[in-house]
Design a protein around this motif. Sequence first.
Motif, PDB file in Angstrom:
ATOM      1  N   CYS A   9      -9.534  -2.739  25.494  1.00  0.00           N
ATOM      2  CA  CYS A   9      -8.287  -2.707  24.761  1.00  0.00           C
ATOM      3  C   CYS A   9      -8.421  -1.860  23.491  1.00  0.00           C
ATOM      4  O   CYS A   9      -9.265  -2.149  22.640  1.00  0.00           O
ATOM      5  CB  CYS A   9      -7.878  -4.133  24.397  1.00  0.00           C
ATOM      6  SG  CYS A   9      -6.350  -4.176  23.449  1.00  0.00           S
TER       7      CYS A   9
ATOM      8  N   ALA B 261      -6.363  -1.716  21.116  1.00  0.00           N
ATOM      9  CA  ALA B 261      -5.672  -2.356  19.998  1.00  0.00           C
ATOM     10  C   ALA B 261      -6.549  -3.398  19.305  1.00  0.00           C
ATOM     11  O   ALA B 261      -6.266  -3.791  18.179  1.00  0.00           O
ATOM     12  CB  ALA B 261      -4.377  -3.003  20.484  1.00  0.00           C
ATOM     13  N   CYS B 262      -7.612  -3.832  19.988  1.00  0.00           N
ATOM     14  CA  CYS B 262      -8.465  -4.871  19.432  1.00  0.00           C
ATOM     15  C   CYS B 262      -9.786  -4.276  18.944  1.00  0.00           C
ATOM     16  O   CYS B 262     -10.380  -3.453  19.629  1.00  0.00           O
ATOM     17  CB  CYS B 262      -8.745  -5.944  20.475  1.00  0.00           C
ATOM     18  SG  CYS B 262      -7.272  -6.865  20.958  1.00  0.00           S
TER      19      CYS B 262
ATOM     20  N   PRO C  56     -12.161  -5.737  23.817  1.00  0.00           N
ATOM     21  CA  PRO C  56     -12.354  -6.619  24.970  1.00  0.00           C
ATOM     22  C   PRO C  56     -12.004  -5.913  26.274  1.00  0.00           C
ATOM     23  O   PRO C  56     -11.166  -5.010  26.294  1.00  0.00           O
ATOM     24  CB  PRO C  56     -11.377  -7.767  24.690  1.00  0.00           C
ATOM     25  CG  PRO C  56     -10.311  -7.139  23.854  1.00  0.00           C
ATOM     26  CD  PRO C  56     -11.001  -6.100  23.013  1.00  0.00           C
TER      27      PRO C  56
ATOM     28  N   CYS D 162      -4.865  -7.298  28.239  1.00  0.00           N
ATOM     29  CA  CYS D 162      -5.866  -7.740  27.275  1.00  0.00           C
ATOM     30  C   CYS D 162      -5.594  -9.212  26.987  1.00  0.00           C
ATOM     31  O   CYS D 162      -4.505  -9.576  26.560  1.00  0.00           O
ATOM     32  CB  CYS D 162      -5.768  -6.921  25.986  1.00  0.00           C
ATOM     33  SG  CYS D 162      -6.814  -7.566  24.661  1.00  0.00           S
TER      34      CYS D 162
ATOM     35  N   VAL E  39      -6.918 -10.920  24.722  1.00  0.00           N
ATOM     36  CA  VAL E  39      -7.036 -11.218  23.295  1.00  0.00           C
ATOM     37  C   VAL E  39      -5.683 -11.047  22.604  1.00  0.00           C
ATOM     38  O   VAL E  39      -5.185 -11.950  21.939  1.00  0.00           O
ATOM     39  CB  VAL E  39      -8.100 -10.331  22.640  1.00  0.00           C
ATOM     40  CG1 VAL E  39      -8.155 -10.581  21.135  1.00  0.00           C
ATOM     41  CG2 VAL E  39      -9.460 -10.596  23.275  1.00  0.00           C
ATOM     42  N   CYS E  40      -5.057  -9.879  22.792  1.00  0.00           N
ATOM     43  CA  CYS E  40      -3.777  -9.622  22.121  1.00  0.00           C
ATOM     44  C   CYS E  40      -2.600  -9.739  23.088  1.00  0.00           C
ATOM     45  O   CYS E  40      -1.451  -9.567  22.690  1.00  0.00           O
ATOM     46  CB  CYS E  40      -3.791  -8.252  21.454  1.00  0.00           C
ATOM     47  SG  CYS E  40      -3.854  -6.866  22.612  1.00  0.00           S
TER      48      CYS E  40
HETATM   49 ZN   LIG Z   1      -6.176  -6.355  22.844  1.00  0.00          ZN
END
Ligand SMILES: [Zn+2]
Length: 64
Positions: A12, A14-15, A19, A30, A32-33
């Motif tokens: 990802c 963005a993280c 991840p 993802c 996570v987000c």
């Molecule tokens: Zn993410």
Amino acid sequence: MDEEFLSKILACPACDERPSLVKTNDGWKCEVCQRVYPVIDGIPHLIIKEGLTPSPDQQTQESI
Ligand SMILES: [Zn+2]
């Protein structure tokens, strides 16, 4: 394209922890987000602005 191979190399954007992504019916997600990156012509598009974020409206509807 080999999804098992992609799942190992995709991360990802963005993280900060980068991840790995999980293949879903909608694209690569993802966990996570919660962004989902679309697959266009078999190629995952890991562009943050194309990633779908969970709509705040959904949470509001559940609480009503
Ligand atoms: Zn993410």
